[in-house]
Design an enzyme around this catalytic site. Structure first.
Site, PDB file in Angstrom:
ATOM      1  N   GLY A   1       0.816  -1.197   0.000  1.00  0.00           N
ATOM      2  CA  GLY A   1       0.000   0.000   0.000  1.00  0.00           C
ATOM      3  C   GLY A   1       0.853   1.252   0.000  1.00  0.00           C
ATOM      4  N   SER A   2       0.437   2.246   0.760  1.00  0.00           N
ATOM      5  CA  SER A   2       1.082   3.559   0.694  1.00  0.00           C
ATOM      6  C   SER A   2       2.497   3.586   1.239  1.00  0.00           C
ATOM      7  CB  SER A   2       0.223   4.596   1.423  1.00  0.00           C
ATOM      8  OG  SER A   2      -1.009   4.777   0.751  1.00  0.00           O
ATOM      9  N   THR A   3       2.900   2.579   2.046  1.00  0.00           N
ATOM     10  CA  THR A   3       4.300   2.554   2.476  1.00  0.00           C
ATOM     11  C   THR A   3       5.221   2.350   1.274  1.00  0.00           C
ATOM     12  OG1 THR A   3       4.150   0.185   2.979  1.00  0.00           O
ATOM     13  CG2 THR A   3       3.815   1.721   4.813  1.00  0.00           C
TER      14      THR A   3
END
Length: 565
Positions: free
Chosen positions: A277-279
């Site tokens: 995801g956004s990591t």
């Protein structure tokens, strides 16, 4: 007299036959009846933490054996009634083992405590004896069990490092041939041949016991509180690549591994692949800043959704179009803004940067069953795959891979291969250090510094993780809230979420990286900033204190979230 002389001549002839003509054959048969070959088990090497505290150790034990040929039928049931409950054996199986009069030797139990063995010996059952051996113990119970693994009933490593490093730890078994009397006693002056065993080498890890305990306590608490399927925490030194803590929940006690769920015996830290995801957006940020001409101040007008071909991509929340800098895009974790920035580079460049950061490559840690994750080459991407890949979906990683990404940024763009083994300990406690890990410059120090400054914006009030702030320290990090694939349909519908947070501190001189992953939290918020960031704060705060890292002495940079018109 003639009859007596005839009988005596028969005896004399038989005696000559036994003592001269057939003496060799009978001597050999007698020796086979008396001779036993006993195994001399090797002392298995200990597994310790970085300070030498034992995590897995070998202690004295006994093996219980039987000579069924000496056990009379009327004594079998009393033996079963005594041994089965004492040693935790199956009565039916035990009775079958000792009811074979043609058998001279069979093991009944291994790893028996000396006090239990003394009790068995005190009963003086004919045909039941004990032999010295060793038993594996884990003095910290479930601590680091998913990393250490366990040794099974046969003395072989069956999970974790106990399995993958079995050849180093186990040593080499020896043997001894001795003569045993019909009563089961060792004949002192009988034949005795021996090949001594060779002890195994000890293994010293980079893990730190106290920090490991704190990380495990924190993730277990949050898994229970959020009713998550599972969770992991990794603490890493970005300068050396050393893993200081590797905790997962739910876990198991390797001392009683047979009583736990088999699904917990593995190491989810390397075996469980998930979409970051956004990591994962930091890798896209590194690619566009290194090769696409994007800077932290590059402005974007960011709507809450964007259509590419026939697919519409959304931000996590509906919002009016916002005027953001690229630093603001990262701080607010905008999928749409990340897609817009990613169009400054081609698919091949994005793929190459992901590979350089370790996506699609195993870390090389000596843990069984590591997954390389999923990263297909651009030739296999569909027309829209590059867009979700840019914001961390449709690719997968394991937890150690993702911790390594943030360590690379914290270390000025130099990727140091994650490492868990500090070295081995041999005879006379002689320590042999492990080879130095591979080091490679992945992005420039300037880009790494800029991304680090941008990540500090994530932990501000305008970012997605103010709950990751630590008083007195500058903290840089990134939240992740990824949809998980539902295996029933191969789609995201009903698959739940993966909540994560990865970051480092002090941001101006990074010394520690902490990465937290929660799989499918069902109670409370499923967003990384709410579910994972507090665990990061708890573990990082303890780590900074235990490592005696002083508070940050510099002021944080001014991060422009909103673009100027």
């Amino acid at each position: 007299m003639l009859v007596v002389a005839f009988v005596l001549s028969l005896f004399a002839g038989r005696l000559v036959q036994l003592q001269t003509i057939d003496s060799g054959q009978y001597t050999e048969q007698a020796m086979l009846q008396r001779m036993r070959e006993l195994k001399l088990p090797a002392v298995r090497g200990d597994i310790t933490d970085a300070q030498g505290n034992p995590l897995a150790m070998t202690v004295e034990a006994r093996a219980i054996f039987a000579d069924p040929s000496l056990i009379k039928p009327d004594k079998r049931q009393p033996i079963v009634n005594a041994l089965a409950p004492t040693l935790g054996l199956n009565p039916a199986t035990l009775l079958k083992q000792i009811s074979k009069p043609e058998t001279r030797f069979v093991y009944l139990a291994h790893g028996v405590r000396p006090d239990q063995a003394r009790l068995v010996s005190s009963w003086n059952f004919l045909g039941i004896g004990t032999l010295p051996e060793y038993r594996r113990e884990y003095p910290n119970d479930s601590l680091a069990a998913s990393v250490i693994g366990f040794v099974n009933d046969t003395g072989s490593g069956a999970a974790g490092l106990e399995s993958s490093l079995n050849g180093v730890l186990a040593g080499k078994e020896g043997w001894q041939r001795v003569e045993i009397s019909p009563e089961g006693q060792h004949i002192p002056m009988g034949e005795d041949q021996k090949r001594p065993s060779v002890p195994g080498r000890g293994v010293r890890l980079t893990l730190q016991r106290d920090l490991q305990f704190k990380a495990q306590q924190a993730i277990e608490r949050q898994v229970r509180a959020s009713r998550a399927k599972s969770g992991t925490v990794i603490v890493m030194d970005p300068r050396t690549g050393r893993l200081l803590a590797m905790a997962s929940a739910p876990g198991f006690d390797p001392n009683d591994y047979a009583d736990s769920d088999r699904s917990r015996w593995g190491s989810p830290l390397v075996q469980e692949a998930y979409e970051p995801g956004s990591t994962g957006k930091v890798v896209t940020a590194a690619a566009v800043m290194e090769h696409g001409g994007v800077t932290p101040q590059t402005p974007y007008t960011v709507p809450d959704k964007i259509k590419k071909y026939d697919v519409v991509f959304h931000d996590s929340h509906p919002h009016q179009p916002e005027r953001l800098t690229f630093a603001g895009v990262l701080a607010k974790s905008s999928n749409v803004g990340t897609i817009m920035a990613s169009e400054t580079i081609d698919s091949q460049r994005l793929y190459r940067t992901l590979r350089d950061f370790g996506f699609g490559r195993r870390t090389g840690l000596p843990l069984p069953g590591e997954t390389a994750g999923l990263l297909e080459p651009p030739s296999k991407w569909s027309g829209t795959d590059r867009y979700p890949i840019a914001f961390g979906q449709t690719v997968s990683v394991n937890a150690v891979q993702m911790a390594s990404v943030y360590s690379t940024i914290a270390n000025g763009g130099v990727r140091v291969a994650p490492n868990l083994i500090a070295g081995t300990v041999g005879e006379h406690d002689r320590f042999t250090p492990a080879p130095e890990p591979e080091r490679r410059q992945v992005i420039s120090a300037k880009t790494a510094r800029q991304i680090s400054d941008m990540l500090e914006g994530v932990t501000t009030k305008e970012g997605t993780a103010p709950k990751a702030q630590i008083k007195g320290y500058r903290v840089a990090g990134k939240t992740g809230t990824a949809e998980a694939v539902n295996p029933r349909c191969g789609c995201y519908d009903g698959g739940g979420y993966t909540a994560s947070f990865a970051g480092f501190a002090p941001a101006d001189d990074p010394r520690l990286v902490v990465q937290v992953v929660l799989q499918d939290p069902k109670r409370g918020s499923h967003y990384g900033g709410d579910a994972a960031a507090p665990v990061f704060k708890d573990v990082m705060s303890f780590a900074l204190q235990s490592e005696k890292i002083p508070p940050t002495g510099s002021r944080p940079p001014i991060i422009e979230i909103r673009a100027r018109d």
